[in-house]
Design an enzyme around this catalytic site. Structure first.
Site, PDB file in Angstrom:
ATOM      1  CB  THR A  28      -0.920   0.001   1.231  1.00  0.00           C
ATOM      2  OG1 THR A  28      -1.876  -1.068   1.100  1.00  0.00           O
ATOM      3  CG2 THR A  28      -1.671   1.317   1.381  1.00  0.00           C
ATOM      4  CB  THR A  31       6.623   3.363  -3.678  1.00  0.00           C
ATOM      5  OG1 THR A  31       7.028   4.641  -3.177  1.00  0.00           O
ATOM      6  CG2 THR A  31       7.751   2.798  -4.534  1.00  0.00           C
ATOM      7  CE  LYS A  96       5.105  -1.658   4.704  1.00  0.00           C
ATOM      8  NZ  LYS A  96       4.846  -0.547   3.729  1.00  0.00           N
ATOM      9  CD  GLU A 105       1.497  -1.327   4.469  1.00  0.00           C
ATOM     10  OE1 GLU A 105       1.640  -0.716   3.403  1.00  0.00           O
ATOM     11  OE2 GLU A 105       1.807  -0.836   5.579  1.00  0.00           O
TER      12      GLU A 105
END
Length: 236
Positions: A28, A31, A96, A105
């Protein structure tokens, strides 16, 4: 090259790690979105893969780009996860969660044989912590959780302001899992594994943005080209 062009260059290099028949984790963020778009081009050219999205936003991007999707309930493993990062240390421990999808994630990364993080080279840092550390929490008992976080930070030798992330409407940002996010502005985290363990032990903390020992490769795009960094030998 612009920052977006650098991100896309890193995403394009990550495609070299993708083989026909793979089961992929789809990250997510801006990038990772480039990776999904480029992957969609490969799928339209005949590449056979399936992906597990780490957020509802990524799900929508993958569907728009024609990338077939599955779930972790329907596959027994993932071959590769490609995701972005907010900070990357030389150990390949990363922060992150700037996009709010850290829980999914991390679940997807942990289910993968290999995790590759992609970014422009501005995300490479000697020590994690300049980027605010996201901590996903249960809304119930928020005050108690904040106090426990402050205690954990002190035990880990760090300190800083803890703020409740807000959405565009001015109310608390709500994750895909229905939780809130506290951002810890610590400046510097000298021992990320120690802090990660302390945070994981706090009731009310669902997950945190320290990804320890998960990334095996980083692809960094800069003005001098692409740099590929593998996790140092001896690291888990």
């Amino acid at each position: 090259m612009s920052k977006e062009e650098l991100k896309r260059a890193a995403a394009a290099r990550a495609l070299e790690y993708v083989s026909d028949g793979m089961q992929l984790g789809l990250g997510t963020g801006s990038t990772a979105k480039h990776f999904v778009e480029l992957l969609g081009e490969r799928v339209r050219a005949g590449l056979r893969v399936v992906g597990v999205p780490t957020s509802e936003g990524t799900r929508a991007d993958a569907e728009r780009c024609g990338v077939p999707l599955t779930t972790l309930d329907d596959v027994d493993h993932l071959d590769l996860t490609v995701d972005g990062a907010d900070e990357i240390a030389p150990s390949l421990d990363v922060i992150k969660g700037g996009g709010g999808a850290l829980l999914r994630e991390k679940i997807v990364a942990a289910a993968s044989t290999r995790m590759v993080v992609i970014s422009d080279d501005s995300k490479w840092v000697e020590t994690l912590g300049r980027f605010p550390l996201p901590v996903e929490v249960i809304p119930f008992g928020l005050g108690a959780t904040r106090r426990a976080l402050a205690t954990a930070f002190a035990e880990a030798g760090v300190t800083g302001e803890i703020t409740l992330r807000q959405g565009p409407d001015g109310h608390a940002f709500v994750t895909d899992g229905g939780h809130w996010i506290l951002d810890a502005h610590l400046g510097r985290i000298p021992e990320p594994p120690r802090l990660a363990a302390l945070l994981s032990a706090i009731p009310g903390v669902v997950e945190h943005g320290l990804f320890i020992g998960l990334a095996k490769t980083a692809i960094l795009a800069g003005s001098q080209g692409i740099r590929i960094v593998d996790r140092p030998r001896g690291r888990v």
